[in-house]
Write an enzyme that holds these catalytic residues in place. Sequence first.
Site, PDB file in Angstrom:
ATOM      1  N   GLU A 172       0.836  -1.201   0.000  1.00 55.88           N
ATOM      2  CA  GLU A 172       0.000   0.000   0.000  1.00 55.88           C
ATOM      3  C   GLU A 172       0.871   1.252   0.000  1.00 55.88           C
ATOM      4  OE1 GLU A 172      -3.482   0.350   0.039  1.00 55.88           O
ATOM      5  OE2 GLU A 172      -3.312  -1.720  -0.608  1.00 55.88           O
ATOM      6  N   PHE A 173       1.989   1.199   0.727  1.00 54.23           N
ATOM      7  CA  PHE A 173       2.833   2.372   0.898  1.00 54.23           C
ATOM      8  C   PHE A 173       3.393   2.847  -0.432  1.00 54.23           C
ATOM      9  CE2 PHE A 173       5.136   4.717   4.284  1.00 54.23           C
ATOM     10  CZ  PHE A 173       5.986   5.458   3.495  1.00 54.23           C
TER      11      PHE A 173
ATOM     12  N   ARG B  59       2.402   2.571  -3.394  1.00 54.64           N
ATOM     13  CA  ARG B  59       1.431   3.139  -4.326  1.00 54.64           C
ATOM     14  C   ARG B  59       1.298   4.642  -4.111  1.00 54.64           C
ATOM     15  NH1 ARG B  59      -3.914   0.351  -3.210  1.00 54.64           N
ATOM     16  NH2 ARG B  59      -4.597   1.734  -4.862  1.00 54.64           N
TER      17      ARG B  59
ATOM     18  N   ARG C 259      16.700 -11.483  -1.058  1.00 57.86           N
ATOM     19  CA  ARG C 259      17.645 -12.181  -1.933  1.00 57.86           C
ATOM     20  C   ARG C 259      19.027 -12.253  -1.293  1.00 57.86           C
ATOM     21  NH1 ARG C 259      18.147 -10.672  -8.034  1.00 57.86           N
ATOM     22  NH2 ARG C 259      19.102 -12.705  -7.966  1.00 57.86           N
TER      23      ARG C 259
ATOM     24  N   ASN D 175       9.498  15.187   1.148  1.00 54.44           N
ATOM     25  CA  ASN D 175       9.453  16.554   1.650  1.00 54.44           C
ATOM     26  C   ASN D 175       8.087  16.783   2.286  1.00 54.44           C
ATOM     27  OD1 ASN D 175       7.558  17.396  -0.415  1.00 54.44           O
ATOM     28  ND2 ASN D 175       9.292  17.567  -1.831  1.00 54.44           N
ATOM     29  N   ALA D 176       7.878  17.965   2.878  1.00 51.51           N
ATOM     30  CA  ALA D 176       6.634  18.216   3.614  1.00 51.51           C
ATOM     31  C   ALA D 176       5.409  18.152   2.711  1.00 51.51           C
ATOM     32  CB  ALA D 176       6.714  19.572   4.311  1.00 51.51           C
TER      33      ALA D 176
ATOM     34  N   ARG E 173      -3.829   8.472   3.886  1.00 52.49           N
ATOM     35  CA  ARG E 173      -3.565   7.316   4.733  1.00 52.49           C
ATOM     36  C   ARG E 173      -3.830   7.561   6.213  1.00 52.49           C
ATOM     37  NH1 ARG E 173      -4.658   3.253   1.746  1.00 52.49           N
ATOM     38  NH2 ARG E 173      -3.393   3.124  -0.130  1.00 52.49           N
TER      39      ARG E 173
END
Length: 544
Positions: free
Chosen positions: A84-85, A87, A403, A487-488, A498
């Site tokens: 999810e992150f 994306r 890996r 960045n902000a 989120r």
Amino acid sequence: MDDSQPRFLDDVTVELVKHSASDTDVLWAARVSTAGEQSLDEIGKDPERSKGLINYLMRDRHGSPFEHNAMTFLVSAPIFVFREFHRHRVGWCLAGDSEITLVSEKGHVRRRTIAELYRLWHHGVEDTLPMTRGGVSWHAKAGKWNAQVRIAGVFHYLGLYDTRESAESAVAAFRAENPSKRTRKLASVHRNHVRCYDETTLLASRARILDVMESGVKRLIRLTTAGGRSVRCSVDHAMLTPDGWRKAGELEVGDELMAAGTAPRPSEALIPPSLRRGIGVWTSMQRGRLIKETDTCYLCSGSFPREELTLDHVVPVAADLLKALDERNLAPACRSCHRKKTDSEQALAKRGGKVSIAKPDPIVSIEEDGEEMTYDLSVEGPWHNFLANGIVVHNSYNEESGRYRELQPKFYVPGGARKLVQEGRPGKYVFVEGTEEQHKVVTEAMETSYRQSYAAYQEMLEAGVAREVARAVLPVGLFSSMYATCNARSLMHFLSLRTKSEQAKVPSFPQREIEMVAEKMEAAWAELMPLTHAAFVANGRVAP
């Protein structure tokens, strides 16, 4: 505690690793663009004025002043959170027309735009064969050729014809007038490799594409070099320079970018076989002294026992013979990384011709270039870089790799406060508390599954199976780690999607586990930039 025994966690961790972020960065960027450099001395003297300016910028959505800062977080969370992150990753992005250099196993080079790669990766390609059945057959009773076509389960009778050619022409004409082609994802697209570079030797190599992401509409700048190369990217995108990685927005005209080039191939005749053997013997003698009982691979940062490590010449012997017996040029490398690096260096051991290498190319112009949809790649290590329009750039998603190191048995099990039951239909549903029995079922089922899968993983490793194969049995509840740089402004975009808040103008319904990550990132950011965070909340948690 035995490190091989699974551990079950119900929370995520987020650590602010480094940053250059404060409210004064926003004030500086805003005032220098309107009142000039002479206004910078006034920053911080009037707190209310500073607060009012930041609130004005946020309210009227002047976004660029919020981009002149950087934060890097180390996130530890279940693998399904990272799906999810990434994306909604923040920061490093390329324009859709950026051409990516692809390299086949035999060394053949071709190029595709990153937007085309995204389409092929996620939406497939148009099949060349129509999704129809039927055709021409002999009708014995009528003594003629029968023509019919079936499309999507429906038969279309086209009549009887005296000759086979006439019947085939009728079928071809019908198919031309009623095209029916299907879209499919070709597995070969997911096997593409990009041209990448060893950041120590600058020699060219290959790296497999792990994912292609659409990163949203971003402000772009165009960097043009003396060699005629040009790349359009966000100000945060990392570019390889002779001094290491730097953000595009930090570069100035005259700075150099590393770009694709060639150099004469060193000759094997320069190093006699007897000397090569001697260098090999000397290097082997240093293993016990320079490699610890448990040490770190300098290429993938994985931890390995001494018997799984070898001493590697950081700068290859064929590239610089003077460093062949220099201890400072030796570093531990795991077998997988050493083999991959050796394969890429074999080109140096051949006589004549040229070798692909990254070379400096000075910047001659930097220009603002509007806003549009942007994209990025995630590529396999140990060198997380690729070529965009011939310029070496970095990918922005560095997750722990199974890996190159043995994955640790840390697994996610929802805590008692995690809501378990979904009520309502898709697009209009809520999560409600689970019963004690449901929590018990979830906990027992997950822990049992985790133990079995990790035991199978260990069994394959003990049998000598490669880590990259054995990891396939591990579930998405396994904890992984990742560096995320932003960045902000880009962080505010992420938080608006989120986190769930009553103060948000646009409601969001994130999965709880990624919301836990977002909440911790927001808490760290709020301490660094309290005025900016307060303005973000006061203006409905909408990014400028």
